[in-house]
Motif scaffolding. Structure first.
Motif, PDB file in Angstrom:
ATOM      1  N   SER A 126       0.818  -1.211   0.000  1.00  0.00           N
ATOM      2  CA  SER A 126       0.000   0.000   0.000  1.00  0.00           C
ATOM      3  C   SER A 126       0.853   1.262   0.000  1.00  0.00           C
ATOM      4  O   SER A 126       2.023   1.242   0.370  1.00  0.00           O
ATOM      5  CB  SER A 126      -0.914   0.014   1.225  1.00  0.00           C
ATOM      6  N   LYS A 127       0.240   2.366  -0.401  1.00  0.00           N
ATOM      7  CA  LYS A 127       0.915   3.662  -0.411  1.00  0.00           C
ATOM      8  C   LYS A 127       0.369   4.558   0.699  1.00  0.00           C
ATOM      9  O   LYS A 127      -0.789   4.432   1.113  1.00  0.00           O
ATOM     10  CB  LYS A 127       0.736   4.355  -1.769  1.00  0.00           C
ATOM     11  N   THR A 128       1.218   5.478   1.148  1.00  0.00           N
ATOM     12  CA  THR A 128       0.863   6.383   2.240  1.00  0.00           C
ATOM     13  C   THR A 128       1.340   7.787   1.901  1.00  0.00           C
ATOM     14  O   THR A 128       2.479   7.967   1.468  1.00  0.00           O
ATOM     15  CB  THR A 128       1.519   5.915   3.564  1.00  0.00           C
ATOM     16  N   SER A 129       0.479   8.767   2.119  1.00  0.00           N
ATOM     17  CA  SER A 129       0.841  10.165   1.862  1.00  0.00           C
ATOM     18  C   SER A 129       1.360  10.787   3.166  1.00  0.00           C
ATOM     19  O   SER A 129       0.656  11.559   3.817  1.00  0.00           O
ATOM     20  CB  SER A 129      -0.354  10.945   1.318  1.00  0.00           C
TER      21      SER A 129
ATOM     22  N   LEU B 214       3.714   7.373  -1.127  1.00  0.00           N
ATOM     23  CA  LEU B 214       4.829   6.449  -1.296  1.00  0.00           C
ATOM     24  C   LEU B 214       4.509   5.109  -0.647  1.00  0.00           C
ATOM     25  O   LEU B 214       3.857   5.060   0.401  1.00  0.00           O
ATOM     26  CB  LEU B 214       6.096   7.020  -0.633  1.00  0.00           C
ATOM     27  N   ASN B 215       4.995   4.010  -1.260  1.00  0.00           N
ATOM     28  CA  ASN B 215       4.928   2.741  -0.552  1.00  0.00           C
ATOM     29  C   ASN B 215       6.200   2.581   0.284  1.00  0.00           C
ATOM     30  O   ASN B 215       7.149   3.364   0.157  1.00  0.00           O
ATOM     31  CB  ASN B 215       4.710   1.569  -1.515  1.00  0.00           C
TER      32      ASN B 215
ATOM     33  N   ILE C  42      10.080   4.228   0.536  1.00  0.00           N
ATOM     34  CA  ILE C  42      10.641   4.811   1.754  1.00  0.00           C
ATOM     35  C   ILE C  42      11.995   4.185   2.052  1.00  0.00           C
ATOM     36  O   ILE C  42      12.968   4.878   2.399  1.00  0.00           O
ATOM     37  CB  ILE C  42       9.683   4.612   2.937  1.00  0.00           C
ATOM     38  N   ALA C  43      12.088   2.855   1.904  1.00  0.00           N
ATOM     39  CA  ALA C  43      13.356   2.149   2.141  1.00  0.00           C
ATOM     40  C   ALA C  43      14.432   2.640   1.168  1.00  0.00           C
ATOM     41  O   ALA C  43      15.598   2.812   1.552  1.00  0.00           O
ATOM     42  CB  ALA C  43      13.150   0.648   2.006  1.00  0.00           C
TER      43      ALA C  43
ATOM     44  N   ILE D  42      18.718  -0.297   3.183  1.00  0.00           N
ATOM     45  CA  ILE D  42      17.558  -0.476   4.049  1.00  0.00           C
ATOM     46  C   ILE D  42      16.506  -1.245   3.260  1.00  0.00           C
ATOM     47  O   ILE D  42      16.186  -0.888   2.123  1.00  0.00           O
ATOM     48  CB  ILE D  42      16.977   0.876   4.496  1.00  0.00           C
ATOM     49  N   THR D  43      15.977  -2.303   3.836  1.00  0.00           N
ATOM     50  CA  THR D  43      14.969  -3.109   3.146  1.00  0.00           C
ATOM     51  C   THR D  43      13.630  -3.020   3.872  1.00  0.00           C
ATOM     52  O   THR D  43      13.568  -2.779   5.080  1.00  0.00           O
ATOM     53  CB  THR D  43      15.390  -4.589   3.064  1.00  0.00           C
ATOM     54  N   TYR D  44      12.578  -3.210   3.108  1.00  0.00           N
ATOM     55  CA  TYR D  44      11.230  -3.201   3.675  1.00  0.00           C
ATOM     56  C   TYR D  44      10.787  -4.627   3.943  1.00  0.00           C
ATOM     57  O   TYR D  44      10.677  -5.437   3.031  1.00  0.00           O
ATOM     58  CB  TYR D  44      10.265  -2.511   2.721  1.00  0.00           C
TER      59      TYR D  44
END
Length: 284
Positions: free
Chosen positions: A160-163, A197-198, A202-203, A214-216
């Protein structure tokens, strides 16, 4: 008259205080920790002890107050914990309360913010709800432990994406509402960043900024809940609320991008990359 800022030492409250002071308002900083209030604000503004679960603290906190920035302390998972204070605000004829709510909560009855909004409205108190997207400070705060220790983002948000929005921007938006109580009476504002952004993105940004990979990691909601309660030792009520929010995030409720912040402030919200650069020490 003065403006009471609850949670004044927190991620959002401290910026609400800062912006209100810049606007020339008379501010009272409220919290439960006298030493923390003193350390953060010194003798520059009035300070008061306010425990939203203790009605013995309400009268002093609301003395000479006509506007309130209200936030739900994270450890209070039940909306009715705030109902007595809402009643106290009604009895004081508060001109405007700006409640720190949640993006999309008007269509989502599960988070406690939904019922708190309704309680304020039903009490007849003039309101200006602030409904922000997820805080950038969630990444630099509660979720930074796994980033620092394991180079992982451990969040159950799937693809999912987040604003995301910076709490400094939320503080400016809330201060703007409180500074103009007549103009913004009986309104609600969904405040987001200018991009969604998902967590893989971000990672990637954090990898670029920190110079590390950095991994998600996208755990199941059950695994996340178990880890945060058993391994991190966080309160069940707090973790349960975050699980509910991430469940809704998976369903796409956090991806909308609005222009409300610009319309209120005539400024553009900070990007996540700008935030990461400014707060790089949180990820080291």
């Amino acid at each position: 008259m003065k403006i009471l800022v609850t949670g004044a030492t927190g991620n959002v409250g401290k910026f609400v205080v800062k912006e209100l002071l810049h606007m020339g308002e008379d501010v009272v900083a409220a919290g439960t920790n006298k030493s923390k209030l003193q350390a953060m604000f010194g003798n520059t503004i009035d300070k008061v002890i306010l425990d939203l679960t203790d009605n013995q603290t309400f009268s002093k906190a609301l003395e000479n107050i006509d506007r309130v920035f209200l936030m739900r302390p994270p450890h209070l998972g039940k909306p009715d914990d705030l109902y007595p204070f809402i009643q106290a605000m009604k009895d004081k004829d508060i001109r405007l309360v700006s409640f720190l709510s949640l993006m999309g909560v008007e269509k989502n009855p599960f988070p406690p913010h939904h019922k708190i909004e309704k309680q304020i409205e039903e009490a007849g108190i003039p309101y200006a709800h602030v409904r922000p997207g997820f805080f950038m400070q969630n990444i630099s705060g509660i979720h930074s432990v796994e980033i620092r220790d394991r180079d992982e983002i451990f969040i159950p948000a799937g693809k999912s994406k987040t604003s995301f929005i910076d709490t400094a921007d939320i503080g400016l938006a809330a201060a703007t509402l409180l500074h103009n109580p007549i103009k913004f009476k009986h309104t609600a504002h969904t405040i987001t960043g200018k991009e969604a952004l998902n967590y893989s993105q971000i990672a990637a940004i954090l990898s670029e900024v920190t110079g590390r990979t950095i991994t998600y990691v996208s755990p199941s909601l059950f695994h996340y809940r178990h880890y945060y309660i058993k391994r991190r030792g966080l309160p069940k009520d707090y973790v349960n609320v975050t699980v509910a929010l991430y469940l809704m995030t998976r369903l796409g409720t956090a991806k909308a991008v609005t222009n409300d912040f610009y319309h209120l402030t005539k400024k553009y919200p900070r990007t996540f990359k700008e935030f990461a650069i400014e707060n790089i020490n949180c990820f080291r």
